[in-house]
Design a protein around this motif. Structure first.
Motif, PDB file in Angstrom:
ATOM      1  N   THR A   1      -0.649  10.283  -0.174  1.00 21.25           N
ATOM      2  CA  THR A   1      -0.029   9.961  -1.514  1.00 21.25           C
ATOM      3  C   THR A   1       0.241  11.277  -2.292  1.00 21.25           C
ATOM      4  O   THR A   1      -0.264  12.431  -2.175  1.00 21.25           O
ATOM      5  CB  THR A   1      -0.893   9.139  -2.490  1.00 21.25           C
TER       6      THR A   1
ATOM      7  N   HIS B   1       7.611   2.928  -6.779  1.00 20.72           N
ATOM      8  CA  HIS B   1       6.077   2.080  -7.103  1.00 20.72           C
ATOM      9  C   HIS B   1       6.960   0.932  -7.739  1.00 20.72           C
ATOM     10  O   HIS B   1       7.659   1.047  -8.424  1.00 20.72           O
ATOM     11  CB  HIS B   1       5.318   2.906  -7.908  1.00 20.72           C
TER      12      HIS B   1
ATOM     13  N   SER C   1       6.283   3.327   0.034  1.00 18.59           N
ATOM     14  CA  SER C   1       5.389   4.177   0.887  1.00 18.59           C
ATOM     15  C   SER C   1       5.904   5.460   1.525  1.00 18.59           C
ATOM     16  O   SER C   1       5.200   6.448   1.242  1.00 18.59           O
ATOM     17  CB  SER C   1       4.993   3.164   2.158  1.00 18.59           C
TER      18      SER C   1
ATOM     19  N   LYS D   1       9.078   8.717  -4.550  1.00 15.16           N
ATOM     20  CA  LYS D   1       8.150   7.952  -4.067  1.00 15.16           C
ATOM     21  C   LYS D   1       8.367   6.673  -4.854  1.00 15.16           C
ATOM     22  O   LYS D   1       8.450   6.631  -6.223  1.00 15.16           O
ATOM     23  CB  LYS D   1       6.819   8.230  -4.124  1.00 15.16           C
TER      24      LYS D   1
ATOM     25  N   PHE E   1       5.241  -0.645  -2.799  1.00 16.50           N
ATOM     26  CA  PHE E   1       5.706   0.734  -2.608  1.00 16.50           C
ATOM     27  C   PHE E   1       6.555   0.887  -1.727  1.00 16.50           C
ATOM     28  O   PHE E   1       6.618   0.285  -0.689  1.00 16.50           O
ATOM     29  CB  PHE E   1       4.064   1.345  -2.339  1.00 16.50           C
TER      30      PHE E   1
ATOM     31  N   THR F   1       0.726  -0.870   0.113  1.00 14.12           N
ATOM     32  CA  THR F   1      -0.034  -0.139  -0.048  1.00 14.12           C
ATOM     33  C   THR F   1       0.972   1.372  -0.003  1.00 14.12           C
ATOM     34  O   THR F   1       1.985   1.156   0.607  1.00 14.12           O
ATOM     35  CB  THR F   1      -1.083   0.107   1.200  1.00 14.12           C
ATOM     36  N   PRO F   2       0.452   2.590  -0.601  1.00 11.59           N
ATOM     37  CA  PRO F   2       1.287   3.581  -0.728  1.00 11.59           C
ATOM     38  C   PRO F   2       1.468   4.308   0.676  1.00 11.59           C
ATOM     39  O   PRO F   2       2.167   5.220   0.677  1.00 11.59           O
ATOM     40  CB  PRO F   2       0.579   4.419  -1.924  1.00 11.59           C
TER      41      PRO F   2
END
Length: 482
Positions: A282, A215, A197, A213, A195, A130-131
């Motif tokens: 995010t 991904h 995160s 960030k 992620f 999950t981010p």
């Protein structure tokens, strides 16, 4: 025909009899001088190291990262210096709240911890599928994890303490909405995104810093398990995700992820309308689009689970020149907590274990401690500064550029912005009707037995995110509101 190997003790001495203990006569008591018996029993008693306090149930595999984009404008790290360059990696997946024997199909975030064995040392990115995360401040991490574990008296899981904590922590709503959505139970590890995160940083040869960030986009496609199927698998195949990952790699169906990043300059971060270092939120992909930089492939299973998965030690403190951290509070807390957990759980010299050892020579002044492998530094000095030209010396050229900080030291309220709801509400409105219904039913089922005061407090968070969100959960719970 291969030659039979002689069984030995751990010290290398041949074992004459591995079937019978030494005793005083055929019916007499055993003798303390049976060193082989004592060694086997003592080693067996110590075969289990303490499980991870979080992320205890895990699966892992070796792989490669292949660079597909020129990264010179962002980072001076050598793994990014040539398009097509491959770097060995190890990736550990996990559930978060469950113990080592828990089911792979529980509703829970999934850990996505990645180690790069680079020519400049090991670089770890410790993230999830999950981010975002439930909390912003590491001071609350032990409290949060306690709610995901067991009650002190009954040793049972408790929906009451989970929702009590979340209802008092409105910043958790974005992650809670993801957790109870259709993506809350991935169909194995191959069919989910990963992620970083947190917000990390990249530093180029000119000393320019960019916030980033990370991904990892699955090339296998997203697949998730319906709650009923997840419950069935928990009872019939609790190791479902591990079995799926291991079998896929064994048959040559190597899972792959597109490695992407979002990038923000320091000037953009300073002017951003939201705190870019808040892990409960995010970054907009419209404002900061994904930039694909490479591919991650898992292509080799561990030969021994304990040696390579259970003893694998990841931590954001493992960095190399050209990458860095950020003012993300949770990330800063993890810089200490992860490394300290490994020192306690695996040992002071956990970095010496093959799975954790860098693929480059290590030169430092650390000595002694449990499991000090090799010659423990030999006759070389164990202090610095010193007068010896061949002893390790600091290298100022690898220093990070200064990061401007300001403000009086104090305990600042991390909830001061009051915006806990916009991201969760936006996510809810992105869902189709079927996804919204599943989310609401999952939440209502998870809140069964929770006291009315906690339900009412949590419902207010849902309403603050979106009226339909609150109405849906209230109706599913049978709560009448004025």
């Amino acid at each position: 025909m291969s030659q039979t190997k002689t069984l030995t003790t751990a010290s290398g001495a041949p074992v004459a009899d591995n079937q019978n203990s030494r005793s005083a006569g055929p019916r007499g008591p055993l003798l303390l001088d049976d060193f082989h018996l004592i060694e086997k029993l003592a080693h067996f008693n110590r075969e289990n190291i303490p499980e991870r306090r979080v992320h205890a149930k895990g699966s892992g595999a070796h792989g490669t990262f292949t660079l597909t984009r020129d990264m010179a404008q962002y980072s001076s790290a050598k793994l990014f210096d040539t398009i097509g360059k491959q770097t060995p990696t190890f990736l550990r997946f996990s559930t978060v709240g469950g113990e080592r024997g828990s089911a792979d199909t529980e509703r829970d975030p999934r850990g996505f911890a990645l180690k790069f064995y680079t020519e400049e040392g090991n670089w770890d990115i410790v993230g999830n599928n999950t981010p975002v995360f439930f909390i912003r401040d590491p001071l609350k991490f032990p409290d949060f994890i306690h709610t995901q574990k067991r009650l002190p008296q009954s040793n049972l899981k408790s929906a009451q303490m989970m929702w009590d904590f979340w209802s008092h922590s409105p910043e958790s709503l974005h992650q809670v909405t993801i957790l109870f959505s259709d993506r809350g139970i991935p169909d194995g590890y191959r069919h989910m995104h990963g992620f970083g995160s947190h917000t990390y940083s990249l530093i180029n040869a000119a000393g320019e810093r960019h916030w980033v960030k990370w991904h990892y986009k699955t090339k296998q496609g997203i697949k998730n398990l319906p709650p009923a199927e997840a419950a069935r698998l928990a009872g019939t195949d609790p190791d479902y995700a591990q079995r799926d990952l291991f079998a896929a790699i064994e048959r040559g169906d190597f899972p792959k992820w597109r490695v992407c990043m979002q990038v923000m300059t320091e000037a953009q971060a300073a002017a951003h309308y939201e705190n870019p270092f808040d892990v409960t939120k995010t970054w907009s992909q419209k404002e900061f689009p994904l930039i694909e930089i490479g591919e991650l492939e898992l292509n080799r299973n561990p030969l021994n689970y304990f040696a390579e998965v259970e003893q694998a030690a990841f931590g954001p403190s493992n960095m190399i020149p050209g990458v860095g951290l950020s003012p993300d509070r949770m990330l800063q807390g993890r810089v200490f907590a992860y490394a300290d957990a490994h020192r306690y759980r695996v040992g002071t010299n956990h970095q010496h274990l093959p799975i954790n050892s860098p693929r480059v020579p290590v030169h430092n002044y650390q000595r002694d401690g449990s499991m000090a492998f090799g010659n423990n530094g030999g006759a070389a000095p164990n202090y610095e500064p010193n007068s010896y030209g061949d002893a390790p010396k600091q290298a100022p050229q690898y220093a990070e550029p200064p990061l401007a900080l300001s403000g009086a030291a104090d305990r600042y309220d991390h909830r001061v912005d009051s915006d806990y709801y916009s991201h969760a509400g936006a996510l809810f409105r992105l869902m189709n009707d079927e996804q919204k219904a599943l989310l609401i039913n999952n939440i209502a089922g998870a809140m069964e037995g929770v006291t009315g005061d906690v339900v009412e407090r949590q419902l207010q968070h849902f309403y603050n995110a979106d009226q339909a969100y609150g109405d849906g959960v209230a109706k599913a719970l049978g709560v009448q509101r004025n």
